[in-house]
Scaffold this motif. Structure first.
Motif, PDB file in Angstrom:
ATOM      1  N   LEU A   1       0.808  -1.219   0.000  1.00 50.30           N
ATOM      2  CA  LEU A   1       0.000   0.000   0.000  1.00 50.30           C
ATOM      3  C   LEU A   1       0.844   1.274   0.000  1.00 50.30           C
ATOM      4  O   LEU A   1       0.299   2.383   0.009  1.00 50.30           O
ATOM      5  CB  LEU A   1      -0.936   0.006   1.220  1.00 50.30           C
ATOM      6  N   GLN A   2       2.161   1.127  -0.035  1.00 57.62           N
ATOM      7  CA  GLN A   2       3.035   2.300  -0.091  1.00 57.62           C
ATOM      8  C   GLN A   2       2.771   3.092  -1.372  1.00 57.62           C
ATOM      9  O   GLN A   2       2.470   2.519  -2.419  1.00 57.62           O
ATOM     10  CB  GLN A   2       4.507   1.868  -0.073  1.00 57.62           C
ATOM     11  N   ASP A   3       2.937   4.406  -1.262  1.00 59.89           N
ATOM     12  CA  ASP A   3       2.709   5.260  -2.435  1.00 59.89           C
ATOM     13  C   ASP A   3       3.575   4.825  -3.607  1.00 59.89           C
ATOM     14  O   ASP A   3       3.111   4.776  -4.757  1.00 59.89           O
ATOM     15  CB  ASP A   3       3.000   6.724  -2.085  1.00 59.89           C
ATOM     16  N   GLY A   4       4.853   4.519  -3.326  1.00 59.14           N
ATOM     17  CA  GLY A   4       5.758   4.108  -4.396  1.00 59.14           C
ATOM     18  C   GLY A   4       5.301   2.833  -5.073  1.00 59.14           C
ATOM     19  O   GLY A   4       5.393   2.694  -6.299  1.00 59.14           O
ATOM     20  N   PHE A   5       4.799   1.885  -4.282  1.00 61.14           N
ATOM     21  CA  PHE A   5       4.336   0.614  -4.838  1.00 61.14           C
ATOM     22  C   PHE A   5       3.147   0.845  -5.777  1.00 61.14           C
ATOM     23  O   PHE A   5       3.111   0.304  -6.893  1.00 61.14           O
ATOM     24  CB  PHE A   5       3.938  -0.329  -3.697  1.00 61.14           C
ATOM     25  N   ILE A   6       2.191   1.653  -5.318  1.00 61.02           N
ATOM     26  CA  ILE A   6       1.015   1.944  -6.143  1.00 61.02           C
ATOM     27  C   ILE A   6       1.422   2.703  -7.405  1.00 61.02           C
ATOM     28  O   ILE A   6       0.932   2.407  -8.518  1.00 61.02           O
ATOM     29  CB  ILE A   6      -0.026   2.745  -5.347  1.00 61.02           C
ATOM     30  N   GLU A   7       2.340   3.643  -7.266  1.00 60.61           N
ATOM     31  CA  GLU A   7       2.874   4.376  -8.435  1.00 60.61           C
ATOM     32  C   GLU A   7       3.474   3.403  -9.440  1.00 60.61           C
ATOM     33  O   GLU A   7       3.280   3.521 -10.655  1.00 60.61           O
ATOM     34  CB  GLU A   7       3.986   5.343  -8.003  1.00 60.61           C
ATOM     35  N   GLY A   8       4.267   2.457  -8.913  1.00 61.95           N
ATOM     36  CA  GLY A   8       4.912   1.483  -9.786  1.00 61.95           C
ATOM     37  C   GLY A   8       3.910   0.628 -10.532  1.00 61.95           C
ATOM     38  O   GLY A   8       4.073   0.362 -11.725  1.00 61.95           O
ATOM     39  N   LEU A   9       2.874   0.194  -9.840  1.00 61.43           N
ATOM     40  CA  LEU A   9       1.834  -0.613 -10.487  1.00 61.43           C
ATOM     41  C   LEU A   9       1.140   0.176 -11.591  1.00 61.43           C
ATOM     42  O   LEU A   9       0.854  -0.354 -12.669  1.00 61.43           O
ATOM     43  CB  LEU A   9       0.809  -1.071  -9.448  1.00 61.43           C
ATOM     44  N   ARG A  10       0.869   1.443 -11.330  1.00 59.12           N
ATOM     45  CA  ARG A  10       0.216   2.275 -12.348  1.00 59.12           C
ATOM     46  C   ARG A  10       1.136   2.467 -13.558  1.00 59.12           C
ATOM     47  O   ARG A  10       0.671   2.493 -14.695  1.00 59.12           O
ATOM     48  CB  ARG A  10      -0.180   3.629 -11.733  1.00 59.12           C
ATOM     49  N   TRP A  11       2.424   2.586 -13.298  1.00 59.33           N
ATOM     50  CA  TRP A  11       3.392   2.712 -14.398  1.00 59.33           C
ATOM     51  C   TRP A  11       3.374   1.444 -15.252  1.00 59.33           C
ATOM     52  O   TRP A  11       3.367   1.527 -16.487  1.00 59.33           O
ATOM     53  CB  TRP A  11       4.790   2.965 -13.831  1.00 59.33           C
ATOM     54  N   LEU A  12       3.363   0.273 -14.598  1.00 57.27           N
ATOM     55  CA  LEU A  12       3.302  -0.983 -15.346  1.00 57.27           C
ATOM     56  C   LEU A  12       2.063  -1.027 -16.238  1.00 57.27           C
ATOM     57  O   LEU A  12       2.134  -1.449 -17.401  1.00 57.27           O
ATOM     58  CB  LEU A  12       3.275  -2.179 -14.384  1.00 57.27           C
ATOM     59  N   GLY A  13       0.930  -0.569 -15.699  1.00 59.52           N
ATOM     60  CA  GLY A  13      -0.301  -0.564 -16.483  1.00 59.52           C
ATOM     61  C   GLY A  13      -0.209   0.326 -17.712  1.00 59.52           C
ATOM     62  O   GLY A  13      -0.641  -0.054 -18.805  1.00 59.52           O
ATOM     63  N   ARG A  14       0.374   1.509 -17.534  1.00 61.83           N
ATOM     64  CA  ARG A  14       0.519   2.441 -18.671  1.00 61.83           C
ATOM     65  C   ARG A  14       1.411   1.855 -19.752  1.00 61.83           C
ATOM     66  O   ARG A  14       1.220   2.114 -20.948  1.00 61.83           O
ATOM     67  CB  ARG A  14       1.091   3.779 -18.195  1.00 61.83           C
TER      68      ARG A  14
END
Length: 348
Positions: free
Chosen positions: A158-171
């Motif tokens: 749930l860390q901000d960085g983890f969520i950011e990373g997941l969104r980057w993978l999606g893009r």
């Protein structure tokens, strides 16, 4: 497919691990006393499977090599060494003694390396650039990434960085392989995974939402046979929640590791009966079009004789007794993996 009068459907093994003897010391979990502390390459895999004509190939999952997030790029050396190793497999250019050859290259359908998800999107982008350099001509086979969370502290997902990373993978069109562990870690891991997926998808257009591929049924405690047991109920509840997102898939894999020793050595029919409550739930939640076969080789071999073939027979029994249609069975054995990882064009 294999035994008796069963159809011979194409098989894609959606979850295997490989490593050469020369790089054993890079594995974070595999010391000299571990039963898997020896080379596990394509020659060993071919022996384990019997090289059936129906086996179209496999998807490689990172093997949790030693790394250091705090060291930035300096902590990526061993995961990038693994990318180099998979490049040699995918291109059929082994070093002497590595246990694979040009004839094995076509079996490598997709590669899922390690990635520093907690470090955020900017660091992740730099890392993938390094992966591309190390992968060379095999980079097109890299379809997603994994950062094992099953042994990480609460809150990691749930860390901000983890969520950011997941969104980057999606893009960027990459999937994320999710490894959580109800059996050893506790139900909080499943609850956190549900929240993580919600956060990663919140406010993101459907086309750019990252696809999650859930490993090993989330590792339930398969010594529990009673559907009213709190452990089973917690797992079932999480399966329903995880399946509500259309961009989640489930690997029917990794079950031997969560069984008591007495069940590992039992006949196939006895194993199937013990797993039946779990199989009913995954079919009701994810359905055959979001379930994919995987062996978890060589991890599946610990304490299990002829494990790859035995697990194949268990899944075959599941397909038969669930009265699945031809189309549904093809999806479980290969179609779901092709869809989830986007590898159809790589197979042509």
């Amino acid at each position: 497919m294999a035994t008796g009068d069963s159809p011979n459907y194409p098989i894609i093994d959606s979850h295997i691990h490989l490593y050469p003897e020369s790089e054993l010391d890079t594995l974070a979990w595999c010391g000299p006393s571990h039963p898997l502390h020896k080379q596990h390459s394509l020659s060993e895999y071919a022996t384990a499977t019997g090289s059936p004509a129906s086996l179209e190939g496999f998807i490689f999952l990172e093997t949790d090599r030693k790394h250091d997030l705090a060291a930035g790029a300096g902590g990526w050396a061993m995961p990038l060494m693994e990318v180099e190793w998979l490049k040699r497999i995918a291109l059929g250019t082994p070093r002497e003694g590595e246990g694979h050859g040009a004839e094995h290259a076509q079996l490598c359908l997709a590669i899922v390396p390690w990635a520093p998800l907690p470090s955020g999107a900017e660091v992740l982008s730099r890392y993938v650039t390094e992966v591309e350099k190390h992968a060379g001509a095999s980079f097109g086979k890299i379809r997603g990434f994994r950062y094992l969370v099953q042994d990480k502290p609460r809150g990691t997902m749930l860390q901000d960085g983890f969520i950011e990373g997941l969104r980057w993978l999606g893009r960027k069109g990459y999937v994320f392989d999710l490894g959580v562990d109800l059996h050893s870690g506790g139900k909080w891991q499943l609850e956190e995974a549900v929240e993580m997926i919600e956060k990663a998808h919140e406010g993101v257009e459907e086309a750019e939402r990252v696809t999650f591929i859930i490993n090993h049924l989330c590792k339930p405690d398969l010594s529990v046979y009673n559907p009213t047991d709190p452990k089973f109920v917690a797992w079932r509840t999480a399966m329903f929640k995880l399946s509500k997102c259309s961009k989640t898939f489930l690997k029917l894999s990794g079950c031997f590791s969560e069984m008591p020793d007495s069940l590992k050595t039992a006949p196939v029919d006895e194993i199937f009966l013990a797993l039946q409550p779990y199989l009913v739930v995954i079919l009701a939640t994810f359905g055959s079009f979001r379930i994919m076969y995987g062996s978890d080789w060589p991890v599946c071999t610990v304490g299990v004789e002829d494990a790859w073939k035995k697990w194949r027979r268990v899944v075959e029994r599941f397909c038969d007794l669930a009265s699945l249609s031809q189309e549904e069975q093809i999806m479980i054995w290969s179609g779901t993996a092709i869809k989830a990882y986007g590898i159809r064009e790589l197979m042509q």
